[in-house]
Motif scaffolding. Structure first.
Motif: not given
Length: 197
Positions: A12-17, A23-32, A42-48, A53-55
């Motif tokens: 569902t959209a909520d599950e994807r969010r 995943v974004a937490l890990r990426e932002f933690a690394e690079a800010g 998006a690539s790390a999650v496997g979505v476009s 941006f839609q979510l």
């Protein structure tokens, strides 16, 4: 999750969010905030990237969702520690239990680093406002759940910030043994020489 016509499961959209925030937490933690691209997330999650941006609308809104998630997780851990209360050791205060829970939480380096990245990104008005709101909510929870005095709460947060720095520097040992004097000794300095030029 739900099953579609082909028999595969769809999030569902909520599950994807939720998945994207983790995943974004890990990426932002690394690079800010500035150094992380939504394409990487998006690539790390496997979505476009357009789906991200839609979510979330913007990269800023995604970062703010991550910041909120990090603070909410911290509040949850501290609240659980407070509601458990002391076991056999009746001399152990609720504030001490919350501090011990926070020390254990510091082992999650991504959560720690995204907290530091949030503070670093406070030059952005929107980020600063969310961090203020979340930090105030954390303070209010600690105050309410612990019943501690303002002075004790001040000491608790000061010690927490010291622990954040020590954890970010990856000082050896356990959080219970981290101290400024230990850091100085590791660098071959003493308290008397550390402030001099």
């Amino acid at each position: 999750m739900r099953m579609n016509a082909t028999g595969t499961t769809r999030h569902t959209a909520d599950e994807r969010r939720d998945e994207i925030v983790v995943v974004a937490l890990r990426e932002f933690a690394e690079a800010g905030y500035s150094g992380t691209s939504t394409d990487t997330i998006a690539s790390a999650v496997g979505v476009s990237q357009p789906y991200v941006f839609q979510l979330f609308g913007t990269k800023r809104e995604l970062f703010l969702a991550v910041v909120r998630h990090g603070f909410q997780r911290t509040r949850m851990v501290l609240h659980e520690a407070a509601t458990r209360g002391p076991d056999d050791d009746q001399t152990c205060t609720v504030l001490h239990l919350m501090g011990s829970a926070y020390m254990r939480l510091l082992s999650d380096r991504d959560l720690l680093r995204v907290q530091l990245q949030a503070y670093a990104a406070c030059g952005d008005d929107d980020v600063r406002q969310v961090v203020r709101e979340e930090f105030a909510a954390l303070y209010a929870l600690v105050k309410q759940d612990s019943g501690a005095s303002n002075e004790e709460i001040h000491q608790f947060f000061a010690e927490g910030m010291l622990l954040n720095v020590a954890a970010a520097l990856e000082l050896g040992g356990k959080p219970e043994t981290w101290s400024l004097s230990g850091l100085l000794a590791e660098q071959g300095l003493s308290a008397g020489t550390a402030g001099g030029a």
